[in-house]
Each structure stands twice: as C-alpha cells, then as structure tokens.
Scaffold this motif. Structure first.
Motif, PDB file in Angstrom:
ATOM      1  N   ALA A 253       0.835  -1.210   0.000  1.00 32.75           N
ATOM      2  CA  ALA A 253       0.000   0.000   0.000  1.00 32.75           C
ATOM      3  C   ALA A 253       0.868   1.258   0.000  1.00 32.75           C
ATOM      4  O   ALA A 253       0.580   2.227  -0.712  1.00 32.75           O
ATOM      5  N   LEU A 254       1.943   1.250   0.802  1.00 30.49           N
ATOM      6  CA  LEU A 254       2.829   2.419   0.853  1.00 30.49           C
ATOM      7  C   LEU A 254       3.521   2.645  -0.493  1.00 30.49           C
ATOM      8  O   LEU A 254       3.649   3.776  -0.954  1.00 30.49           O
ATOM      9  N   LEU A 255       3.961   1.554  -1.121  1.00 29.11           N
ATOM     10  CA  LEU A 255       4.610   1.686  -2.423  1.00 29.11           C
ATOM     11  C   LEU A 255       3.610   2.108  -3.498  1.00 29.11           C
ATOM     12  O   LEU A 255       3.956   2.841  -4.429  1.00 29.11           O
ATOM     13  N   ALA A 256       2.365   1.652  -3.361  1.00 23.51           N
ATOM     14  CA  ALA A 256       1.337   2.086  -4.317  1.00 23.51           C
ATOM     15  C   ALA A 256       1.141   3.584  -4.243  1.00 23.51           C
ATOM     16  O   ALA A 256       0.867   4.247  -5.255  1.00 23.51           O
ATOM     17  N   ASP A 257       1.304   4.145  -3.062  1.00 19.41           N
ATOM     18  CA  ASP A 257       1.151   5.586  -2.887  1.00 19.41           C
ATOM     19  C   ASP A 257       2.403   6.336  -3.313  1.00 19.41           C
ATOM     20  O   ASP A 257       2.326   7.340  -4.021  1.00 19.41           O
ATOM     21  N   GLY A 258       3.582   5.843  -2.900  1.00 19.69           N
ATOM     22  CA  GLY A 258       4.812   6.605  -3.085  1.00 19.69           C
ATOM     23  C   GLY A 258       5.662   6.230  -4.276  1.00 19.69           C
ATOM     24  O   GLY A 258       6.345   7.083  -4.849  1.00 19.69           O
ATOM     25  N   MET A 259       5.671   4.946  -4.676  1.00 17.89           N
ATOM     26  CA  MET A 259       6.496   4.498  -5.803  1.00 17.89           C
ATOM     27  C   MET A 259       5.706   3.512  -6.656  1.00 17.89           C
ATOM     28  O   MET A 259       6.091   2.348  -6.815  1.00 17.89           O
ATOM     29  N   PRO A 260       4.583   3.937  -7.195  1.00 15.13           N
ATOM     30  CA  PRO A 260       3.696   2.997  -7.894  1.00 15.13           C
ATOM     31  C   PRO A 260       4.351   2.308  -9.093  1.00 15.13           C
ATOM     32  O   PRO A 260       4.034   1.156  -9.395  1.00 15.13           O
ATOM     33  N   ALA A 261       5.257   3.000  -9.774  1.00 12.54           N
ATOM     34  CA  ALA A 261       5.875   2.407 -10.965  1.00 12.54           C
ATOM     35  C   ALA A 261       6.650   1.145 -10.624  1.00 12.54           C
ATOM     36  O   ALA A 261       6.771   0.240 -11.457  1.00 12.54           O
ATOM     37  N   VAL A 262       7.162   1.045  -9.393  1.00 15.08           N
ATOM     38  CA  VAL A 262       7.911  -0.139  -8.977  1.00 15.08           C
ATOM     39  C   VAL A 262       7.010  -1.371  -8.943  1.00 15.08           C
ATOM     40  O   VAL A 262       7.444  -2.490  -9.239  1.00 15.08           O
ATOM     41  N   LEU A 263       5.732  -1.158  -8.564  1.00 10.79           N
ATOM     42  CA  LEU A 263       4.804  -2.279  -8.433  1.00 10.79           C
ATOM     43  C   LEU A 263       4.137  -2.652  -9.749  1.00 10.79           C
ATOM     44  O   LEU A 263       3.644  -3.785  -9.890  1.00 10.79           O
ATOM     45  N   ALA A 264       4.092  -1.730 -10.687  1.00  7.78           N
ATOM     46  CA  ALA A 264       3.316  -1.953 -11.914  1.00  7.78           C
ATOM     47  C   ALA A 264       3.646  -3.277 -12.609  1.00  7.78           C
ATOM     48  O   ALA A 264       2.729  -4.004 -13.012  1.00  7.78           O
ATOM     49  N   PRO A 265       4.938  -3.661 -12.764  1.00  4.31           N
ATOM     50  CA  PRO A 265       5.223  -4.924 -13.460  1.00  4.31           C
ATOM     51  C   PRO A 265       4.733  -6.165 -12.706  1.00  4.31           C
ATOM     52  O   PRO A 265       4.607  -7.237 -13.298  1.00  4.31           O
ATOM     53  N   HIS A 266       4.485  -6.015 -11.421  1.00  2.47           N
ATOM     54  CA  HIS A 266       4.110  -7.165 -10.590  1.00  2.47           C
ATOM     55  C   HIS A 266       2.655  -7.096 -10.150  1.00  2.47           C
ATOM     56  O   HIS A 266       2.240  -7.814  -9.237  1.00  2.47           O
ATOM     57  N   LEU A 267       1.862  -6.244 -10.802  1.00  6.13           N
ATOM     58  CA  LEU A 267       0.529  -5.915 -10.297  1.00  6.13           C
ATOM     59  C   LEU A 267      -0.370  -7.139 -10.198  1.00  6.13           C
ATOM     60  O   LEU A 267      -1.111  -7.292  -9.221  1.00  6.13           O
ATOM     61  N   GLY A 268      -0.330  -8.031 -11.196  1.00  3.45           N
ATOM     62  CA  GLY A 268      -1.210  -9.202 -11.166  1.00  3.45           C
ATOM     63  C   GLY A 268      -0.997 -10.056  -9.932  1.00  3.45           C
ATOM     64  O   GLY A 268      -1.957 -10.456  -9.257  1.00  3.45           O
ATOM     65  N   GLY A 269       0.257 -10.350  -9.624  1.00  4.70           N
ATOM     66  CA  GLY A 269       0.558 -11.157  -8.446  1.00  4.70           C
ATOM     67  C   GLY A 269       0.171 -10.462  -7.159  1.00  4.70           C
ATOM     68  O   GLY A 269      -0.342 -11.093  -6.226  1.00  4.70           O
ATOM     69  N   ILE A 270       0.402  -9.133  -7.088  1.00 11.04           N
ATOM     70  CA  ILE A 270       0.055  -8.378  -5.878  1.00 11.04           C
ATOM     71  C   ILE A 270      -1.450  -8.360  -5.675  1.00 11.04           C
ATOM     72  O   ILE A 270      -1.950  -8.501  -4.547  1.00 11.04           O
ATOM     73  N   VAL A 271      -2.210  -8.188  -6.771  1.00  8.63           N
ATOM     74  CA  VAL A 271      -3.672  -8.196  -6.672  1.00  8.63           C
ATOM     75  C   VAL A 271      -4.158  -9.531  -6.125  1.00  8.63           C
ATOM     76  O   VAL A 271      -4.983  -9.583  -5.196  1.00  8.63           O
ATOM     77  N   ASP A 272      -3.660 -10.642  -6.664  1.00 12.76           N
ATOM     78  CA  ASP A 272      -4.080 -11.960  -6.191  1.00 12.76           C
ATOM     79  C   ASP A 272      -3.724 -12.156  -4.725  1.00 12.76           C
ATOM     80  O   ASP A 272      -4.525 -12.694  -3.939  1.00 12.76           O
TER      81      ASP A 272
END
Length: 942
Positions: A253-272
């Motif tokens: 959640a913190l990275l989604a707020d502050g560094m969202p681009a870092v999570l973008a490639p892994h979004l599917g796994g994070i959502v699950d």
C-alpha cells in the motif's frame, strides 16, 4: 570514579515518584509533586531517575507493585527532562544515562521496556544520531542476539526501541553527514536481515521499521535500494504469521502511494495476494491492510489504469467486505431510540472554526468572504489523515471511541469502490449490479445496509449507468428510511444525499415524484428516535442544500419548521450539524430568508439556543458561524436582534484577549481557544455588513470595551486565523462605518504596515498569506475613503505593496490584491507615487490583467490613471499594455461606476498621450490588435 547512587536518596525519590501517582491520597500526591519540583534542581536527579527506571529490585519500604509505579514515573520524568534540558545536561550525566538506560530494554516487564525505549528515542532525537553513534549497532546486536546472551525480552525491547528511533528520526537517519554518510545505508540492510529471524515478532517489527522509510516522503536510501528490497518483501508473502503478512500488505500500500511504478510490473501477483489476505474474515486487521492496497492503488494513476483487467476479481471482494462483521452486527442491533438521552462530553468531537478567507483572485465587492463549510459525512468513509507531527503519539488512544468513527475494513472497501467507480464508471457498475440485485432486498439487514452503502459509493462515478434505474431505486431507498434497523436508516440518508444533485435538477412532475419525497424523507429522519440517524439525516440534508442551492427556496417554510423542531429536541452533539444545515440554507437562500414569516420562525429558536450556550462552550464556534450566515442573509431584517449578539461577541473577544495576555505573562502553555476570537470577529463583520449604517455605527460607538481597541489587539494576535478575521473586520469597518474607524487609523495603520511583510510567512505560509491578503484588501478599502489622509503612510506602503506584487512564490491572488491596494492608494496620493511609476507600472499591469473587471479593479485603475497623468513619460515601456487593459473594460461597468470609476481618468490619459505623440497617435494605436483598437475607440471619446 564513576557515579554511584546512594540508597537513601533512591528510596526517598522512589517513594515520591510513587506518591505522585497516588490519586486516592491527595495530600501525599501534592507533597510528592512539590518535592519532585525541588528535586529537579539537583545535579544528580536524572542519574537517579535512570537508575530507578532500570533497577528491578525495590528499595526498602516499597513493595513490587508500588515500586513498579515509581519506575514508570521515573522513566516518564526522565524522558521529559531529556526533552526539555538535554543539551544543558553535564556530559558525565549524559554518559551515565546512556550507559544505564539500555539495560532497561532487558527488563522482564513489557511496560518498563517500552518506557526505556522512549527515553532512548528522546536522547537520540535531542542529541542527534552522531551524539550517540553506538546506539544503533548495540540495539541491532541485541535484537540479533549476536553474543548469545540476549533474552527474548531483550530482543523485544531492543527491537521496540529501534522502531521508535526510526519513527521519530526518519529524516535524520536518511540525512548525509560529512565523513559519516547516511545512517540508513547501514540500518536498512540490517532490518532486511532481521526479516529472516526465527521470531515472527521480530520479523514483523523489522518490516514495520522498513515501512517507516517507505511512507511519504519516501527516504532517499529506500528509493535507491528499492530494487533489491522488493524481492525480500515478496519473499515474506509466504510467511505463515498473520502480522508479517499484514506488514507485507502495508508495504504494498505504501509503495502504491509513493512508488507505484515499482509495483506496476508485478501488479497481477500483488492483486491476487492482497485479495487472498482480504478474504481472511477471521483477521480483520490483516484484511484491512490488504484493502488499503486497493484504496491507494485506485487513487494512483500509474496503478489505477492497470487495474482494469482485474476489476472482475477486485470489485466483488470489496463489496463483500462492506457487510458488517458478526461482532458489529450484534453491537449495532443493540442500538435503540436514544434521542432523549443527554450526550456526554466525550461524545462530542472538538469543533474548529473556519475564519474569513482572504480575498480570492478578483475581489468582487466589499465583503470579506467566508470559507465554504465542509459537510460531515456521518456514514461515509472519507479518510481523515492524522495531523500528528513526525513521531508524535496520539494522546487520546485510551478514550472511548465510537467504532463507527474508526477507519475499518468496511469503510476502506467502500472508499476503494468509490474511487474505482469514479474512474472506470460502467465497468464497475457491471460487476456491482448482480451483487446489488442479490442484496438490496435481502432478508438480513446487514446485506441490505451494505447494498445501500455500495449504491451510494458508486453513485457519482457511475451516474450515467445508474440514472435509468433511479426511478425505481430512489423510491426504494426512500422506503428504507423507515427500516426497522437504525443503521439501515442511517446509511440510507447518506446514500440518498449522493443522488441529491440528480434529484434537485428534476422539473415538473418528476420533481414532485422524486425530489420532494427525497427531501421530505430526509427531513423526517432529522427527528428520528435514534441520534445517529438524526446526525446522518442532518448531514445528508446539508449536502442536499448544497446541491439544490436556490431550488430549495420554495420549500423554506417547511424546512425551517423542521429545523425549529430539531432545535427543540436535539442534544448537544447533533446541534453542531444542525447549525451547519441552517447556515447552508442561509447561504443559498440569501435575502429570501428575510421574509417576516421565516424570520419569526427561525430567530426565536436560534436565540433560545444562544441564551443556553455558555461563553466558554465549544458549541459557541458553530453557533457563531451559523449566525454570521444568517445575519448576512437577513440583512437589515437582522437589526432587531443585533445588539445582544454584538455585545456578547465584544465580551467574548475581550475575555479571550485578556486570558491570552495573562497566559503569556505567566508563561503558561494553556492558551485560550483562538476559535472564540475568530468566530466572534466574523460575526461582528457580518452584523456590520447586514445593518444600515446608523445602526452599525451606534453598535460600534457604544461597545464596551472599545471595539477598535480590541480590533487592534486582534490584528497583533499570534494566531494567523485570528489576524485573518481581524483584517476582514478592519476592511468591513472601512466600508460601512468609516467615520467611526477614522480616529483610530494612526494606531491601526502602524499595525497593518507591520503585517505587510512576507518574511512573516515562513511558518505556515498558507494561512500567513491569507492574513497578508486580507491586510492588502483592508488597506485598499481604507485608501478609498482616507484618500489624501494616507499621505503619512505612502512612503512605507509603496515598497511593501510593490514587493508583494512582485513576489514570485506567493499565491496569485496575493499579487493581485497588493496591486489593487496600490492602485487605490493612487486616488488620493498619486503625486507621491508618480516619481516611482516606472518601477512598478509593468508588474502592476501584469497583475491586474488576471483580475476580472469589478468595482475594485475600476477603483484601482482610477488611481493608477491619476499616477500616470502625473508622470506620463514613465509608461514608455508598457503603454500598450495599459491601453489593452483600458480596451478590455466593459462599457456598462465604466458608465455604471460614474465618477467612482476610471472612465473620465482613462479619457484624460488618452488625451494626454494623444497630445504628447501628436500626429503619429493613430499609427501608434495600430500596434494594438485590431479588436482592442476598435474597442478603445468605441469606449472613450478622443
């Protein structure tokens, strides 16, 4: 020789510390407090406090329980002493405290370990990271049990202290020190190592410490190392411990707020992953932290756009999480009719006044404006950020808090659905509709309630898709206003308010079919037998008032009748939002509220409450705000009621100024509430605006103490909100009762001149700029009436106003108001200003070009034209800009202002330059764009 404690003083001090907490023996408590104050002067007091804190064996005369209280009090007193006097402590005492307090982290008692950690954190905060360089390595060594001697308690205590240090010193740990680098470069990998600890508690707390540096603004060291850090976070997703997985979700959640681009490639796994955690209904804290990811991701464009493929998974889970848990259901089913039960003081949230705003970009008239009032969402899920400063601890954690006021899984899920709906619209509606069909008429009230919440959440975002269904949905929602369960009635009020905009713009038979029943239904719930439903209905009605605006005028009689009934029944808490309803109606109904039958209904109810509320009650804030709106709406019809309100405001201002002065003289931290000053000053402003001049003049002339002397003190108050309202009142006095004000101008102008200084805006610049804005505006209003009498102040006003006008890093409205004030000053003092014209003409014109044409702009240009006529040569570089502004003036405004406006002065300016340029004047005008040249020739005779 190293310092050693003496048994006698240890026992005596421990006894005093214990007695200082003895609530049942007041005499012993007072004696102990007096002795502790005396002991503060002893050079060894802090050494003794540290010793008592970390020593588990009680001295003679105290049992274990009493001694534990003494140890706790010693730690608290030591922390406070470190906070206030650390830099003045002898080096020997500092060394002893540092070497001793760490052993407190090994204590068997959790509370003592926490207290010792608080002292360590305060030492680091006051002394700085480099003042105690060994503390971080020592604590890390203890947590990791590098010497094999650390107990589980010691590891826990050290980890707790490390976390506190990180929380309170996050910026200092990420700072770059000469020859030392950044402490976080050393610390962060150590925390990553600790996430491999066999202890789940240490793993989770190590990750929580890492999260401190992922909170906005994210630490530079964390940003630089995020690619190596992220795999370690992913590794922990498979951890068996619930707390570890909670902090993993929080990291996402913190990275989604502050560094969202870092999570973008892994979004599917994070959502699950987060969905799987959110479905764990047995662990609501874990589910909430998982839901936070969707709340943050849905608010972040980088991730939100990429959520679309997963909406079919996300939306149903969020919707299911909006149903009250079984525990909450049992709690809420106990709610009953409590409307006649008096509120306790703890039930009433603090209220904060909103002061008069500074003048926005183009002041349109002489009335200082008020802030828009935000509406309380009694059943909504609006996220309220803490206002705690870095490292500050919430003091009221142990107070009784209504679970409905807490941020929880249900609210977080609803907020996420709202955010997704506002972006994806129809797609979210598509996945929500089947769930709504299943739950809207469910036999179990929790499902009905959640469906209503969902319907309200998606309303604004999915309005196009929902609108065809509203002719059926709105009557159904209105029927739920009579639901047996109070919580269903409560949420239905809020949900209906989300569709108030749609209903209020219906016409003809549709208005009668939908808007009027909606309005009537919410009004009826304002007198519900349950206080939470009352609150929700009042909040919903205030929202409906905002949406309907003047459309409510035909219903004003019915509305005010219901408000009056509410005044007769409401207890203290809901009275606050009732004031909001009244003032919103007054704001949007305006003079329509002044009809005698409406005045005769409303004013007795307000007066009855006014007579009941004590001067020192916090209820006075919203009541005074409400009355300010009512006074403005009623205008001269407020005259019969004005005197008691005026006199009491004067009394409240005087009392609070006097209390503030006494507190300052005594060096007390207990300052009076500034909101009493703000709201009282604002009501005085509204009364002055509302009444005809003879009446407002009489009130000002007979005020005891003298109103203008109180105003002078208010203009010098340390609080920005107070000064902002004071300068609004000063401007209103200049407009409406200038003869009364005039004799006090020598004093007030000196204070105003001091205020026109941007260097004062270093702390809390946003509110400080609003004060300076109002000061500029009031200066202009005074200049309009004092005219030549401003001569003594011009030489000091010019550089200050010009500096503000030229300042690059202030709100545009402040540049513009300074320009308007400077222009108005030219009406009476143009000869003094003319020699300096070349220095301020161009920035003046640039600022004025952004201002809409109003009387104030007209006044400013009248004064500026006078200055130009005194020194026409100074306009060589920007004459075309002036002509362009003259061409943009509306003809109706120019003729309507007559002698007060710039028309005649503009004509003289054109005649002056035509004479100076001579035969080439027409060719010179061709430099203007053709429409401007044409407008100039049409507007002015030359």
């Amino acid at each position: 020789m190293a310092w050693q404690p003496q048994p006698g003083p240890v026992a005596q001090l421990a006894q005093c510390l214990k007695d200082s907490l003895s609530g049942h023996d007041v005499s012993a408590q007072k004696n102990a407090e007096q002795m502790l104050r005396q002991a503060k002067s002893s050079p060894d007091i802090n050494n003794y406090l540290a010793y008592i804190c970390v020593t588990p064996s009680p001295p003679e005369g105290l049992d274990i329980t009493s001694y534990h209280a003494a140890r706790s009090a010693a730690a608290i007193m030591l922390k406070n002493n470190v906070k206030s006097n650390y830099k003045s402590l002898p080096d020997e005492s500092k060394s002893y405290i540092r070497s001793t307090i760490v052993s407190g982290l090994r204590d068997a008692n959790t509370q003592i370990r926490n207290f010792a950690g608080n002292v360590i954190t305060e030492i680091v905060r006051q002394g700085g990271i480099l003042d105690w360089p060994q503390v971080l390595p020592d604590l890390l060594s203890m947590v990791a049990n590098e010497d094999g001697q650390a107990s589980t308690e010691a590891q826990d205590g050290a980890m707790g202290a490390l976390f506190k240090i990180c929380e309170d010193n996050r910026r200092a740990l990420d700072a770059d020190y000469p020859n030392q680098g950044r402490p976080l470069v050393y610390l962060l990998p150590k925390f990553v190592e600790l996430t491999n600890s066999p202890s789940a508690k240490i793993r989770s707390r190590a990750l929580s410490a890492i999260n401190v540096f992922l909170t906005e603004p994210i630490a530079l060291t964390a940003k630089e190392n995020i690619q190596s850090l992220l795999p370690q976070i992913v590794r922990l997703t498979s951890d068996e411990n619930d707390d570890v997985r909670r902090f993993v979700c929080r990291t996402f959640a913190l990275l989604a707020d502050g560094m969202p681009a870092v999570l973008a490639p892994h979004l599917g796994g994070i959502v699950d992953y987060t969905l799987a955690q959110q479905k764990d209904v047995q662990n609501e804290e874990l589910a909430l932290d998982a839901a936070e990811f969707f709340f943050e991701a849905s608010s972040t464009p980088v991730l939100r756009d990429n959520l679309q493929p997963f909406l079919s998974k996300i939306v149903p889970v969020l919707l299911d999480c909006m149903v009250y848990s079984e525990d909450d259901q049992l709690r809420l089913e106990g709610d009953d009719e409590d409307a006649d039960v008096e509120d306790e003081a703890k039930d009433i949230k603090p209220q904060f006044a909103t002061s008069k705003t500074s003048r926005s970009a183009a002041p349109s008239d002489g009335n200082a404006q008020q802030n828009d009032q935000s509406k309380t969402s009694a059943n909504g899920y609006a996220y309220e950020d803490d206002d705690l400063s870095e490292g500050e601890i919430e003091e009221d954690d142990d107070l009784d808090i209504d679970p409905e006021d807490e941020w929880n899984l249900r609210k977080c899920s609803a907020a996420s659905v709202d955010s997704l709906a506002s972006h994806f619209g129809g797609m979210v509606f598509e996945f929500t509709l089947p769930w709504l069909m299943e739950n809207l008429q469910h036999k179990d009230w929790p499902n009905r309630e959640a469906a209503v919440l969902a319907l309200g959440a998606i309303g604004p975002g999915c309005m196009n898709e929902i609108e065809p269904h509203l002719p059926k949905l709105i009557p159904y929602l209105i029927s739920l206003l009579s639901d047996q369960q109070p919580v269903v009635r409560q949420i239905t009020c809020w949900a209906l308010s989300r569709y108030a905009g749609w209903a209020s713009h219906l016409e003809g038979s549709s208005r009668q079919e939908f808007f009027e029943p909606m309005m009537d239904g919410i009004l009826q719930r304002m007198l519900d037998g349950n206080k939470k439903v009352q609150e929700s209905a009042a909040s919903a009605f205030a929202t409906l008032e905002e949406a309907a605006n003047k459309e409510l005028v035909p219903y004003a009689n019915v509305i005010i009748q219901q408000f009056v009934r509410c005044f007769g029944r409401y207890k203290d808490k809901n009275m606050y939002i009732l004031y909001d309803c009244v003032q919103t109606l007054a704001e949007h109904s305006g003079p329509e509220l002044a009809k005698p039958e409406l005045v005769d209904l409303l004013m007795p109810a307000l007066i009855a409450r006014w007579e009941k509320v004590q001067d020192e009650s916090r209820e006075m804030f919203p009541l005074l705000e409400c009355l300010a709106f009512v006074a403005t709406a009623l205008g001269t019809h407020f005259t019969p009621f004005a005197k008691p309100f005026w006199e009491r405001c004067i009394r409240i201002i005087h009392q609070n100024l006097e209390e503030g002065a006494n507190a300052n003289n005594l060096g007390s931290y207990d300052q009076p509430e500034k909101d009493f000053l703000v709201t009282s000053l604002d009501l005085l402003s509204s009364i002055i605006q509302a009444l005809e001049e003879p009446y407002s003049t009489e009130l000002a002339a007979t005020a005891q103490p003298n109103m203008f002397e109180l105003l002078a003190y208010s203009m010098k108050d340390s609080n920005n909100d107070v000064r902002q309202s004071a300068y609004a009142l000063l401007g209103d006095c200049a407009i409406y009762i200038f003869p009364q004000l005039q004799q006090y101008l020598p004093t007030l102008m000196e204070i105003l001149l001091h205020q026109l200084d941007l260097s004062q805006a270093t702390e809390d610049p946003e509110t400080a700029f609003r004060v300076i804005n109002n000061a500029c505006w009031s200066c202009g209003e005074i200049a309009m009436r004092q005219k030549e009498g401003m001569t003594p102040y011009v030489d000091r006003l010019l550089p200050k106003l010009a500096f503000i006008m030229l300042a690059p890093n202030v709100p545009e409205s402040l540049n513009e108001n300074a320009a308007i004030a400077l222009g108005r000053l030219g009406i009476g003092c143009h000869q003094q200003l003319a020699p300096h014209l070349s220095q301020f003409a161009s920035p003046f014109l640039q600022a004025m070009q952004k201002v809409g044409w109003t009387d104030e702009k007209g006044h400013a240009y009248k004064g500026f034209a006078h200055i130009v006529l005194d020194n026409p040569q100074a306009m060589e570089q920007c004459l075309l800009d002036l002509f362009g502004e003259m061409a943009s003036a509306p003809g109706l405004m120019l003729t309507g202002m007559q002698a007060d406006g710039p028309l005649q002065s503009f004509e003289k300016v054109l005649a002056q330059y035509k004479a100076m340029i001579g035969a080439g004047f027409d060719d010179y005008l061709h430099n203007l764009p053709p429409p401007q040249e044409q407008a100039l020739r049409q507007l002015y005779a030359f």
